[in-house]
Each structure stands twice: as C-alpha cells, then as structure tokens.
Design an enzyme around this catalytic site. Structure first.
Site, PDB file in Angstrom:
ATOM      1  N   ARG A 154      -3.700   7.393  10.102  1.00  0.00           N
ATOM      2  CA  ARG A 154      -2.431   7.014   9.451  1.00  0.00           C
ATOM      3  C   ARG A 154      -1.644   6.226  10.488  1.00  0.00           C
ATOM      4  O   ARG A 154      -1.344   6.749  11.570  1.00  0.00           O
ATOM      5  CB  ARG A 154      -1.649   8.255   9.020  1.00  0.00           C
ATOM      6  CG  ARG A 154      -0.197   7.949   8.718  1.00  0.00           C
ATOM      7  CD  ARG A 154       0.534   9.058   8.022  1.00  0.00           C
ATOM      8  NE  ARG A 154       0.049   9.209   6.664  1.00  0.00           N
ATOM      9  CZ  ARG A 154       0.658   9.945   5.741  1.00  0.00           C
ATOM     10  NH1 ARG A 154       1.781  10.585   6.038  1.00  0.00           N
ATOM     11  NH2 ARG A 154       0.169  10.035   4.524  1.00  0.00           N
TER      12      ARG A 154
ATOM     13  N   HIS B  29      -1.937   2.914   0.526  1.00  0.00           N
ATOM     14  CA  HIS B  29      -2.208   4.362   0.638  1.00  0.00           C
ATOM     15  C   HIS B  29      -3.307   4.732  -0.365  1.00  0.00           C
ATOM     16  O   HIS B  29      -3.071   5.428  -1.355  1.00  0.00           O
ATOM     17  CB  HIS B  29      -0.916   5.135   0.351  1.00  0.00           C
ATOM     18  CG  HIS B  29      -0.952   6.576   0.746  1.00  0.00           C
ATOM     19  ND1 HIS B  29      -1.999   7.147   1.447  1.00  0.00           N
ATOM     20  CD2 HIS B  29      -0.056   7.589   0.543  1.00  0.00           C
ATOM     21  CE1 HIS B  29      -1.730   8.437   1.653  1.00  0.00           C
ATOM     22  NE2 HIS B  29      -0.569   8.727   1.102  1.00  0.00           N
TER      23      HIS B  29
ATOM     24  N   GLN C 256      -4.221   8.456  -1.682  1.00  0.00           N
ATOM     25  CA  GLN C 256      -3.266   9.016  -2.637  1.00  0.00           C
ATOM     26  C   GLN C 256      -3.612   8.612  -4.064  1.00  0.00           C
ATOM     27  O   GLN C 256      -3.589   9.428  -4.987  1.00  0.00           O
ATOM     28  CB  GLN C 256      -1.852   8.505  -2.298  1.00  0.00           C
ATOM     29  CG  GLN C 256      -0.786   9.018  -3.247  1.00  0.00           C
ATOM     30  CD  GLN C 256      -0.593  10.513  -3.134  1.00  0.00           C
ATOM     31  OE1 GLN C 256      -0.413  11.024  -2.043  1.00  0.00           O
ATOM     32  NE2 GLN C 256      -0.624  11.229  -4.256  1.00  0.00           N
TER      33      GLN C 256
ATOM     34  N   ASP D 221       8.441   6.708  -6.000  1.00  0.00           N
ATOM     35  CA  ASP D 221       8.238   7.138  -4.611  1.00  0.00           C
ATOM     36  C   ASP D 221       9.583   6.997  -3.894  1.00  0.00           C
ATOM     37  O   ASP D 221      10.535   6.403  -4.431  1.00  0.00           O
ATOM     38  CB  ASP D 221       7.140   6.259  -3.968  1.00  0.00           C
ATOM     39  CG  ASP D 221       6.726   6.728  -2.570  1.00  0.00           C
ATOM     40  OD1 ASP D 221       7.075   7.857  -2.184  1.00  0.00           O
ATOM     41  OD2 ASP D 221       6.067   5.943  -1.861  1.00  0.00           O
TER      42      ASP D 221
ATOM     43  N   CYS E  95       3.932  10.831  -5.124  1.00  0.00           N
ATOM     44  CA  CYS E  95       2.986  11.218  -4.064  1.00  0.00           C
ATOM     45  C   CYS E  95       3.531  12.325  -3.170  1.00  0.00           C
ATOM     46  O   CYS E  95       2.775  13.016  -2.515  1.00  0.00           O
ATOM     47  CB  CYS E  95       2.618   9.995  -3.234  1.00  0.00           C
ATOM     48  SG  CYS E  95       3.999   9.285  -2.324  1.00  0.00           S
TER      49      CYS E  95
ATOM     50  N   ARG F 134      -5.486  15.711  -3.608  1.00  0.00           N
ATOM     51  CA  ARG F 134      -5.751  14.989  -2.355  1.00  0.00           C
ATOM     52  C   ARG F 134      -6.962  15.627  -1.669  1.00  0.00           C
ATOM     53  O   ARG F 134      -7.835  14.943  -1.158  1.00  0.00           O
ATOM     54  CB  ARG F 134      -4.519  15.063  -1.423  1.00  0.00           C
ATOM     55  CG  ARG F 134      -3.303  14.291  -1.892  1.00  0.00           C
ATOM     56  CD  ARG F 134      -3.529  12.793  -1.858  1.00  0.00           C
ATOM     57  NE  ARG F 134      -3.863  12.330  -0.528  1.00  0.00           N
ATOM     58  CZ  ARG F 134      -2.978  12.070   0.438  1.00  0.00           C
ATOM     59  NH1 ARG F 134      -1.687  12.215   0.207  1.00  0.00           N
ATOM     60  NH2 ARG F 134      -3.371  11.636   1.622  1.00  0.00           N
TER      61      ARG F 134
HETATM   62  N1   CP Z   1       1.630  11.911  -0.026  1.00  0.00           N
HETATM   63  C1   CP Z   1       1.368  11.981   1.294  1.00  0.00           C
HETATM   64  O1   CP Z   1       0.581  11.222   1.844  1.00  0.00           O
HETATM   65  O2   CP Z   1       2.029  12.983   1.937  1.00  0.00           O
HETATM   66  P1   CP Z   1       2.111  13.236   3.520  1.00  0.00           P
HETATM   67  O3   CP Z   1       2.995  12.163   4.098  1.00  0.00           O
HETATM   68  O4   CP Z   1       2.727  14.601   3.631  1.00  0.00           O
HETATM   69  O5   CP Z   1       0.741  13.169   4.098  1.00  0.00           O
HETATM   70  N1  NVA Z   2       5.886   5.275   0.732  1.00  0.00           N
HETATM   71  C1  NVA Z   2       5.887   6.474   1.535  1.00  0.00           C
HETATM   72  C2  NVA Z   2       4.708   7.326   1.204  1.00  0.00           C
HETATM   73  C3  NVA Z   2       4.633   8.628   1.952  1.00  0.00           C
HETATM   74  C4  NVA Z   2       3.416   9.435   1.644  1.00  0.00           C
HETATM   75  C5  NVA Z   2       5.909   6.111   3.006  1.00  0.00           C
HETATM   76  O1  NVA Z   2       5.170   5.206   3.406  1.00  0.00           O
HETATM   77  O2  NVA Z   2       6.689   6.700   3.742  1.00  0.00           O
END
Ligand code: CP
Ligand code: NVA
Length: 308
Positions: free
Chosen positions: A107, A134, A137, A225, A266, A294
């Site tokens: 990530r 992402h 997700q 989101d 998400c 997930r």
């Molecule tokens: N939805 C998601 O990816 O959550 P986290 O940021 O908690 O991993």
């Molecule tokens: N759009 C959000 C998703 C988190 C899982 C971010 O990137 O922070």
C-alpha cells in the site's frame, strides 16, 4: 509474472475465476473459528511481505489472516521503518525482498512506486491501494454485490462524491465485469477521463450527472467514500467538504434508487459526512459484508498470483 496491479490489466476470465474461488473458499469455512486453518493449505511454506506506507485496518488484517488461514506466513512492514523510507530505491528494495519472500503486497502513495516494484521484483506484487486505484477492494465489492443480488453484469452502479482511487477501480471493474456506472459529484473531482474512456471502450455505459437525485434513479447499487483520501492534503478539507456536501448519501437520496438497491462503502467512513448513520446501519447497507469479503477475495488473489 502474475502480479495483481489493477482490475483493468487482469484478464476478465481470471477475475471471474477469482470471484468464484473466493465464494467457494468462504463457504468452505462457514462456522469455523477465524484462526483455524483452511482444509486446503495452498500457501504452506510461502512467506508474504505486507508493506504499508499508509495506515490500514482492513487491508492489513485481512491479508495477514488470509495468508495464515491458507498455511502461509507473513511479515507486516511499515514503509517508514524500512530503508525504503530513507532513500533506498524501489528497484533495490524489490530485488532484495524477492530473495526473501514469495510475494509482496504494498500500500503506497504514487502509482509509480507500485509499478517500479513490480518491474524489478522477481516475485508477484499485489496493489493494496495507491493514490490512483484500489483493486482488491472492488474485487470484494463485486463478490458482495453478487452474494446478495446475483450477477453484477448489466446492473447500474452509482458513485456519489469524490472521483477517487476507489471510484477508479469501480470504473475498471465496470469494463471487466460488464456493469454500468454513473458518477455524480462536482466537476473538479471527476474521475480520470482515461478511466471513463476505458470503461466505455469495453462496452459499459458510463454517465456523469451532476444532480445526485437524477443520477441515482434506477440504481442497483449506490457507493460512496471519504471526502478526503489519505493522500489528500488536510488543507483542502474545508473546500472538499463544501464541494461534496450535496453528494452525501442519506435516506432521502437512497429513496430515489431502486427499492432493492444496496449501499456500499469501502470504509473507513466518516459518519454524517459522506454518508449518514441511518444509511450505513440501514437495511440496504452491506458495508460489513464488504469488509469481510476482503479476506475471501484476497485469498483468491493470492492464489492467482502464486499459481497455487
Ligand atoms: N477499505 C480499506 O482498504 O480499508 P483500510 O484502509 O482499513 O485497509
Ligand atoms: N479513498 C480512500 C480509501 C481508503 C481505503 C483513501 O485513499 O484514503
């Protein structure tokens, strides 16, 4: 190398196989304690590195748990604690980690970091979120929709709010799984035109409608989101809130969707900002099924990447 970097760069038949395998693995574990091993142990003797350059609850816990259920082992690494966070190149990091582990999940911020890691690693790399996409997700989200309502092909998904990384992966999935997507939000936060064009090329009907009420008419699924993603500067927070407030998903907006429409997010959510608690905790919400899925979807992604 079978990386899992994005939904639009993965073969649709392979995506479909992963969804079906995820569902089968979920069913096979029904009623088992979370920490018990799966009957099959396809990741036995495999070591997986999970690298986080941004915070995470779901991605971190679900990948770690999924690897363990399948008999593998994990190392959870924070970017800042690695030399990666102190000037070692991505390419060197990729080559070094490839000598120790069988797969890398990362990530990160810039998509270029993911791309470079994948280019120089000799083991598969999974995208656990970048500023731009992402994909894990949305694999869980497709699985979740289909568990509740059957095939997602031909359905109308409405994204309300910021055209961000999660929205981008929804657009990619629209093209690959054959559903339609309507975006409703302020023009300055539109999804990337390149992603819109790609979904249209693959036959999806993609619409951009500024009026959220008109946008959700006929929706089978409404998604939103956070208004300020992790990579966005907090100094833009107020401006974003002002732009996005008309796109809050609340009961009044959901009333314009189909009566059997589902609601997804998400998570993490900011209650009473992008979505009200009444919707999050209401009968149309499947947010915690998404979170659970997930785990199952990523287990299928891991198997795909490792060929096991
Ligand atoms: N939805 C998601 O990816 O959550 P986290 O940021 O908690 O991993
Ligand atoms: N759009 C959000 C998703 C988190 C899982 C971010 O990137 O922070």
């Amino acid at each position: 190398m079978p990386h899992f970097l994005d939904i639009h760069t993965t073969d649709p038949a392979e995506l479909r196989h992963m969804i079906e395998q995820a569902r089968a693995m979920k069913t096979a574990r029904d009623g088992l304690p979370k920490g018990s091993p799966d009957a099959e142990q396809p990741l036995a003797n495999h070591m997986v590195a999970l690298i986080f350059e941004k915070p995470s609850t779901r991605t971190r816990v679900s990948f770690d748990l999924g690897v363990r259920q399948m008999g593998g082992q994990t190392m959870v690494l924070s970017g800042q604690e690695m030399q990666l966070g102190h000037g070692e190149t991505i390419a060197d990091t990729a080559r070094v980690l490839s000598r120790y582990v069988d797969l890398i999940m990362i990530r990160t911020f810039e998509e270029s970091v993911l791309q470079e890691l994948a280019e120089y690693a000799s083991v598969p790399v999974i995208n656990g979120l970048t500023n731009r996409t992402h994909p894990c997700q949305i694999m869980a989200d497709v699985m979740t929709y289909e568990e509740h309502r059957g095939p997602i092909a031909g359905r109308k998904v409405v994204w309300s709010g910021d055209g961000n990384n999660v929205c981008a992966s929804f657009l990619h999935a629209a093209g690959q799984f054959g559903f339609d997507l309507t975006f409703t939000g302020p023009e300055v936060l539109d999804p990337e035109p390149e992603f819109v064009a790609l979904a249209r090329e693959k036959g999806s009907r993609v619409e951009i409608i500024r009026d959220p009420v008109r946008a959700v008419e006929g929706a089978d699924l409404v998604v939103t989101d956070t208004w300020v993603s992790m990579h966005e500067s907090q100094s833009n927070r107020e401006r974003r809130h002002n732009l996005l407030r008309p796109y809050q998903v609340n009961e009044a907006l959901m009333a314009h969707a189909r009566p059997d429409a589902l609601f997804m997010h998400c998570l993490p959510a900011h209650r009473e900002e992008e979505v009200t608690s009444a919707v999050m905790d209401g009968p149309q919400s499947v947010i915690f099924d998404e979170a659970e899925n997930r785990l199952h979807a990523q287990k299928a992604i891991l198997r795909h990447c490792l060929g096991v």
